[in-house]
Structures are given as C-alpha cells and as structure tokens.
Design a protein around this motif. Structure first.
Motif, mmCIF file in Angstrom:
data_model
loop_
_atom_site.group_PDB
_atom_site.id
_atom_site.type_symbol
_atom_site.label_atom_id
_atom_site.label_comp_id
_atom_site.label_asym_id
_atom_site.label_seq_id
_atom_site.Cartn_x
_atom_site.Cartn_y
_atom_site.Cartn_z
ATOM 1 N N GLY A 283 -12.802 10.110 -23.369
ATOM 2 C CA GLY A 283 -14.184 9.929 -22.909
ATOM 3 C C GLY A 283 -15.193 10.295 -23.988
ATOM 4 N N ASP A 284 -16.427 9.857 -23.759
ATOM 5 C CA ASP A 284 -17.470 10.024 -24.780
ATOM 6 C C ASP A 284 -18.027 11.440 -24.857
ATOM 7 O OD1 ASP A 284 -18.741 9.827 -22.333
ATOM 8 O OD2 ASP A 284 -20.489 8.787 -23.154
ATOM 9 N N ARG A 285 -17.844 12.258 -23.821
ATOM 10 C CA ARG A 285 -18.392 13.624 -23.851
ATOM 11 C C ARG A 285 -17.554 14.562 -24.703
ATOM 12 N NH1 ARG A 285 -20.539 15.834 -18.343
ATOM 13 N NH2 ARG A 285 -21.346 17.308 -19.848
ATOM 14 N N ILE A 286 -16.246 14.420 -24.642
ATOM 15 C CA ILE A 286 -15.375 15.339 -25.358
ATOM 16 C C ILE A 286 -14.858 14.754 -26.678
ATOM 17 C CG2 ILE A 286 -13.173 14.695 -24.293
ATOM 18 C CD1 ILE A 286 -12.612 17.701 -24.051
ATOM 19 N N SER A 287 -14.963 13.461 -26.844
ATOM 20 C CA SER A 287 -14.403 12.829 -28.042
ATOM 21 C C SER A 287 -14.994 13.335 -29.361
ATOM 22 C CB SER A 287 -14.506 11.303 -27.965
ATOM 23 O OG SER A 287 -15.850 10.894 -27.951
ATOM 24 N N PRO A 288 -16.289 13.672 -29.456
ATOM 25 C CA PRO A 288 -16.772 14.195 -30.739
ATOM 26 C C PRO A 288 -16.041 15.473 -31.160
ATOM 27 C CG PRO A 288 -18.636 13.538 -29.394
ATOM 28 C CD PRO A 288 -17.416 13.451 -28.529
ATOM 29 N N ALA A 289 -15.756 16.347 -30.210
ATOM 30 C CA ALA A 289 -15.051 17.585 -30.538
ATOM 31 C C ALA A 289 -13.604 17.307 -30.923
ATOM 32 C CB ALA A 289 -15.104 18.551 -29.363
ATOM 33 N N VAL A 290 -12.958 16.437 -30.185
ATOM 34 C CA VAL A 290 -11.560 16.116 -30.481
ATOM 35 C C VAL A 290 -11.463 15.410 -31.821
ATOM 36 C CG1 VAL A 290 -9.527 14.853 -29.679
ATOM 37 C CG2 VAL A 290 -10.997 16.014 -28.024
ATOM 38 N N ASN A 291 -12.350 14.453 -32.064
ATOM 39 C CA ASN A 291 -12.348 13.758 -33.360
ATOM 40 C C ASN A 291 -12.585 14.739 -34.501
ATOM 41 O OD1 ASN A 291 -11.893 11.214 -32.267
ATOM 42 N ND2 ASN A 291 -14.074 10.776 -32.071
ATOM 43 N N ALA A 292 -13.522 15.656 -34.319
ATOM 44 C CA ALA A 292 -13.825 16.632 -35.366
ATOM 45 C C ALA A 292 -12.623 17.523 -35.638
ATOM 46 C CB ALA A 292 -15.029 17.477 -34.968
ATOM 47 N N ALA A 293 -11.984 17.994 -34.581
ATOM 48 C CA ALA A 293 -10.814 18.857 -34.765
ATOM 49 C C ALA A 293 -9.691 18.101 -35.465
ATOM 50 C CB ALA A 293 -10.336 19.379 -33.419
ATOM 51 N N PHE A 294 -9.473 16.866 -35.092
ATOM 52 C CA PHE A 294 -8.402 16.083 -35.694
ATOM 53 C C PHE A 294 -8.704 15.732 -37.149
ATOM 54 C CE2 PHE A 294 -4.529 13.839 -35.006
ATOM 55 C CZ PHE A 294 -4.545 12.801 -35.918
ATOM 56 N N ASN A 295 -9.981 15.530 -37.464
ATOM 57 C CA ASN A 295 -10.371 15.132 -38.821
ATOM 58 C C ASN A 295 -10.821 16.294 -39.683
ATOM 59 O OD1 ASN A 295 -9.903 12.342 -38.398
ATOM 60 N ND2 ASN A 295 -11.798 12.239 -37.223
ATOM 61 N N ASP A 296 -10.601 17.532 -39.213
ATOM 62 C CA ASP A 296 -10.950 18.742 -39.958
ATOM 63 C C ASP A 296 -12.439 18.779 -40.302
ATOM 64 O OD1 ASP A 296 -10.322 21.211 -41.027
ATOM 65 O OD2 ASP A 296 -9.980 20.398 -43.025
ATOM 66 N N THR A 297 -13.255 18.476 -39.295
ATOM 67 C CA THR A 297 -14.707 18.500 -39.430
ATOM 68 C C THR A 297 -15.245 19.690 -38.651
ATOM 69 O OG1 THR A 297 -14.728 16.094 -39.561
ATOM 70 C CG2 THR A 297 -16.816 17.147 -39.052
ATOM 71 N N ASN A 298 -16.317 20.263 -39.125
ATOM 72 C CA ASN A 298 -16.935 21.399 -38.463
ATOM 73 C C ASN A 298 -17.366 20.999 -37.049
ATOM 74 O OD1 ASN A 298 -18.943 23.282 -37.574
ATOM 75 N ND2 ASN A 298 -19.128 23.977 -39.687
ATOM 76 N N LEU A 299 -16.930 21.787 -36.052
ATOM 77 C CA LEU A 299 -17.264 21.474 -34.661
ATOM 78 C C LEU A 299 -18.759 21.603 -34.386
ATOM 79 C CD1 LEU A 299 -14.355 23.127 -32.672
ATOM 80 C CD2 LEU A 299 -14.848 20.701 -32.878
ATOM 81 N N ALA A 300 -19.415 22.552 -35.015
ATOM 82 C CA ALA A 300 -20.857 22.720 -34.807
ATOM 83 C C ALA A 300 -21.615 21.479 -35.268
ATOM 84 C CB ALA A 300 -21.362 23.958 -35.547
ATOM 85 N N VAL A 301 -21.183 20.889 -36.363
ATOM 86 C CA VAL A 301 -21.817 19.667 -36.866
ATOM 87 C C VAL A 301 -21.519 18.508 -35.920
ATOM 88 C CG1 VAL A 301 -21.822 17.991 -38.750
ATOM 89 C CG2 VAL A 301 -21.782 20.428 -39.265
ATOM 90 N N ALA A 302 -20.269 18.386 -35.503
ATOM 91 C CA ALA A 302 -19.875 17.273 -34.642
ATOM 92 C C ALA A 302 -20.586 17.317 -33.296
ATOM 93 C CB ALA A 302 -18.356 17.292 -34.427
ATOM 94 N N LEU A 303 -20.860 18.522 -32.798
ATOM 95 C CA LEU A 303 -21.497 18.651 -31.486
ATOM 96 C C LEU A 303 -22.998 18.907 -31.572
ATOM 97 C CD1 LEU A 303 -18.720 20.803 -29.807
ATOM 98 C CD2 LEU A 303 -19.127 18.352 -29.529
#
Length: 88
Positions: A23-43
């Motif tokens: 879903g679109d609400r949680i996908s930014p966090a999951v994508n960030a975690a999978f791609n080694d991106t800062n969660l604060a930036v992704a969210l």
C-alpha cells in the motif's frame, strides 16, 4: 520456465517498489529500508527529528547564564524576608 520467469519479474518489481504489495502509506518506509535510505528522509520527518542545531543553540544559551547571579535574584529577597521575620 514460465513460473521461474514470473517469480523473477515479481521479485524485480518488489525490489524497486513495494507499493503494490503493502500500500501507499507504508511503502515509502519499506522501500527506504530495502534500499538503505534514511527513514526520516523517506517519510518527510527530517524537520521533526533534526534537533541538533536547536540543542546546540540551547547549550550555548545555558553556558552564557551566570547561575550565581541568577540565584542572588532569589536569595536576596528571601534574606530580607528572613530578617524581617526574625525582627518580629
């Protein structure tokens, strides 16, 4: 071969974007975690968790406070009150 190819396609999609699966609400966090991106930036939370400068500014202000002088502002009137009460 078809099943293997299909599984590879699904894994390729999942590794690029989890939105269709979570879903679109949680996908930014999951994508960030999978791609080694800062969660604060992704969210979009960088402003809310960026307190380092505020903390530094606060510490500088604390260093400039003369604690002895600040206590004298309280202790002098109390001393006068104590003297007044003692003379009664």
């Amino acid at each position: 071969t078809f099943v293997f190819h299909d599984a590879c396609e699904v894994s390729g999609i999942v590794t690029r974007d989890f939105e269709p699966f979570v879903g679109d609400r949680i996908s930014p966090a999951v994508n960030a975690a999978f791609n080694d991106t800062n969660l604060a930036v992704a969210l979009n939370l960088t402003e809310k968790v960026d307190f380092e400068q505020k903390l530094e500014d606060g510490l500088i202000q604390i260093e400039m406070v003369n604690v002895s002088q600040a206590f004298q502002l309280v202790l002098e009137p109390l001393s006068h009150i104590q003297s007044a009460l003692g003379s009664i």
